[in-house]
Design a protein around this motif. Structure first.
Motif, PDB file in Angstrom:
ATOM      1  N   ASP A 111       0.866  -1.175   0.000  1.00 44.98           N
ATOM      2  CA  ASP A 111       0.000   0.000   0.000  1.00 44.98           C
ATOM      3  C   ASP A 111       0.904   1.226   0.000  1.00 44.98           C
ATOM      4  N   PRO A 112       1.062   1.887  -1.168  1.00 42.55           N
ATOM      5  CA  PRO A 112       2.008   3.006  -1.236  1.00 42.55           C
ATOM      6  C   PRO A 112       1.693   4.114  -0.244  1.00 42.55           C
ATOM      7  N   CYS A 113       0.420   4.381   0.017  1.00 40.09           N
ATOM      8  CA  CYS A 113       0.076   5.444   0.961  1.00 40.09           C
ATOM      9  C   CYS A 113       0.463   5.063   2.384  1.00 40.09           C
ATOM     10  N   HIS A 114       0.233   3.820   2.750  1.00 40.88           N
ATOM     11  CA  HIS A 114       0.601   3.376   4.095  1.00 40.88           C
ATOM     12  C   HIS A 114       2.113   3.458   4.282  1.00 40.88           C
ATOM     13  N   ILE A 115       2.848   2.997   3.287  1.00 43.49           N
ATOM     14  CA  ILE A 115       4.312   3.047   3.364  1.00 43.49           C
ATOM     15  C   ILE A 115       4.792   4.490   3.409  1.00 43.49           C
ATOM     16  N   ALA A 116       4.194   5.361   2.588  1.00 43.78           N
ATOM     17  CA  ALA A 116       4.598   6.771   2.567  1.00 43.78           C
ATOM     18  C   ALA A 116       4.333   7.433   3.917  1.00 43.78           C
ATOM     19  N   ARG A 117       3.178   7.158   4.513  1.00 39.69           N
ATOM     20  CA  ARG A 117       2.863   7.750   5.821  1.00 39.69           C
ATOM     21  C   ARG A 117       3.821   7.247   6.893  1.00 39.69           C
ATOM     22  N   ASP A 118       4.185   5.971   6.807  1.00 42.30           N
ATOM     23  CA  ASP A 118       5.147   5.420   7.754  1.00 42.30           C
ATOM     24  C   ASP A 118       6.508   6.102   7.590  1.00 42.30           C
ATOM     25  N   CYS A 119       6.925   6.315   6.344  1.00 45.15           N
ATOM     26  CA  CYS A 119       8.207   6.991   6.085  1.00 45.15           C
ATOM     27  C   CYS A 119       8.174   8.435   6.580  1.00 45.15           C
ATOM     28  N   LEU A 120       7.051   9.113   6.374  1.00 47.20           N
ATOM     29  CA  LEU A 120       6.920  10.480   6.866  1.00 47.20           C
ATOM     30  C   LEU A 120       6.973  10.522   8.392  1.00 47.20           C
ATOM     31  N   SER A 121       6.357   9.558   9.014  1.00 46.08           N
ATOM     32  CA  SER A 121       6.374   9.497  10.471  1.00 46.08           C
ATOM     33  C   SER A 121       7.781   9.255  10.997  1.00 46.08           C
ATOM     34  N   ARG A 122       8.481   8.290  10.400  1.00 42.98           N
ATOM     35  CA  ARG A 122       9.847   7.977  10.838  1.00 42.98           C
ATOM     36  C   ARG A 122      10.806   9.134  10.594  1.00 42.98           C
ATOM     37  N   SER A 123      10.517   9.944   9.571  1.00 42.34           N
ATOM     38  CA  SER A 123      11.409  11.075   9.267  1.00 42.34           C
ATOM     39  C   SER A 123      10.944  12.358   9.938  1.00 42.34           C
TER      40      SER A 123
END
Length: 108
Positions: free
Chosen positions: A62-74
């Motif tokens: 899920d690209p949106c889920h992965i993107a949100r996770d990356c935004l959170s980690r960064s």
């Protein structure tokens, strides 16, 4: 009026036409430089595109889920999120940028 699937050297066209000749004429009008490679009269009046045939059935990606996770980690750092997204998915820079920016706009 029958539904036709017409494949040319550059396009796949789904259209209604009275007969094969009318379907070919439609292609000639719309795409005069294309050559018809295949013309098929569909058996029904609907068109279905298989998500499996397009490779869209992998529910774990899920690209949106992965993107949100990356935004959170960064911590919201766009450049770092793009780097993380590329590492997670193997996406190129432009695709990763689009996904991350789209999710930033949606308020990750």
């Amino acid at each position: 009026m029958p539904l036709f699937e017409i494949e040319t050297d550059s396009h796949i066209i789904i259209t209604w036409a009275e007969n094969d000749d009318a379907a070919r004429e439609l292609v000639a009008d719309a795409f005069p430089t294309d050559t018809v490679a295949r013309l098929t009269k569909r058996p029904r009046d609907t068109w279905v595109i298989s998500k499996g045939a397009l490779g869209l059935t992998n529910r774990t990606f899920d690209p949106c889920h992965i993107a949100r996770d990356c935004l959170s980690r960064s911590a919201g750092d766009k450049v770092n999120a793009i780097r993380l997204y590329r590492m997670e998915t193997g996406s190129d820079l432009e695709q990763a940028r689009k996904v991350i920016e789209s999710n930033m706009v949606m308020g990750w």
